[in-house]
Design an enzyme around this catalytic site. Structure first.
Site, PDB file in Angstrom:
ATOM      1  N   GLU A   1      -0.568  -0.412   1.806  1.00 42.93           N
ATOM      2  CA  GLU A   1      -0.756   0.132   3.152  1.00 42.93           C
ATOM      3  C   GLU A   1      -2.176  -0.130   3.657  1.00 42.93           C
ATOM      4  O   GLU A   1      -3.053  -0.556   2.906  1.00 42.93           O
ATOM      5  CB  GLU A   1      -0.448   1.634   3.147  1.00 42.93           C
ATOM      6  CG  GLU A   1       1.010   1.901   2.808  1.00 42.93           C
ATOM      7  CD  GLU A   1       1.382   3.372   2.853  1.00 42.93           C
ATOM      8  OE1 GLU A   1       0.491   4.252   2.835  1.00 42.93           O
ATOM      9  OE2 GLU A   1       2.599   3.646   2.905  1.00 42.93           O
TER      10      GLU A   1
ATOM     11  N   CYS B   1       5.172  -4.614   2.754  1.00 41.70           N
ATOM     12  CA  CYS B   1       6.158  -3.974   1.884  1.00 41.70           C
ATOM     13  C   CYS B   1       6.264  -4.676   0.530  1.00 41.70           C
ATOM     14  O   CYS B   1       5.934  -5.853   0.400  1.00 41.70           O
ATOM     15  CB  CYS B   1       7.520  -3.980   2.562  1.00 41.70           C
ATOM     16  SG  CYS B   1       7.535  -3.159   4.163  1.00 41.70           S
TER      17      CYS B   1
ATOM     18  N   GLU C   1       8.870  -5.728  -1.227  1.00 43.19           N
ATOM     19  CA  GLU C   1       9.764  -6.880  -1.370  1.00 43.19           C
ATOM     20  C   GLU C   1       9.188  -8.126  -0.713  1.00 43.19           C
ATOM     21  O   GLU C   1       9.376  -9.232  -1.181  1.00 43.19           O
ATOM     22  CB  GLU C   1      11.171  -6.560  -0.837  1.00 43.19           C
ATOM     23  CG  GLU C   1      11.261  -6.083   0.594  1.00 43.19           C
ATOM     24  CD  GLU C   1      11.130  -4.566   0.746  1.00 43.19           C
ATOM     25  OE1 GLU C   1      10.168  -3.995   0.193  1.00 43.19           O
ATOM     26  OE2 GLU C   1      11.974  -3.973   1.448  1.00 43.19           O
TER      27      GLU C   1
END
Ligand SMILES: [Zn+2]
Length: 135
Positions: free
Chosen positions: A48, A57, A59
């Site tokens: 983040e 993210c 993935e």
């Protein structure tokens, strides 16, 4: 339904990757592991940023790692995406758009939160997608 036990190793690796998440704002840790057909693993965790939109993210980090190492969609056997949340961590909209381009339509996407597990694929997660075939 495909046997999820054949993906147990990448689920476990993804849970380990989850520990590397940098998620001081959401406190929502996600881990991912791409398995290649030549048995290599590429992990990702969510990272983040105080400027929230710059967050990446798990993935996407994992699949970008695989591509950065020269692998392409035809080389990818499966991807596991895991969290310890109360529901399965299904990919967000941005990740679905990335995965529809970087995975084969039927590549197994294995989801787990320890309580629940599911195997899906990008065709199921993002029907009627916009892809390079539309350009
Ligand atoms: Zn996402």
């Amino acid at each position: 339904m495909e046997n999820i036990e054949k993906y147990r190793a990448i689920i476990d690796i993804a849970f380990k990757a989850c520990e590397n998440a940098y998620a001081p704002y959401s406190n929502y840790q996600v881990g991912a592991c791409v398995l290649t057909k030549d048995s290599k693993h590429f992990i990702g965790a969510n990272v983040e940023n105080a400027s929230y939109g710059l967050t990446n993210c798990a993935e996407r980090n994992a699949i970008f790692q695989a591509y950065s190492n020269g692998y392409r969609k035809g080389d990818i056997e499966a991807i596991a995406i895991v969290s310890k949340g109360k529901t399965l961590a299904t990919p967000c909209g941005a990740c679905r758009q990335v995965l529809v381009e970087l995975l084969e339509k039927n590549t197994p996407i294995v989801l787990s939160n320890h309580k629940e597990e599911k195997i899906t694929n990008i065709e199921e997660l993002l029907p009627m997608s916009f892809t390079e075939a539309d350009l």
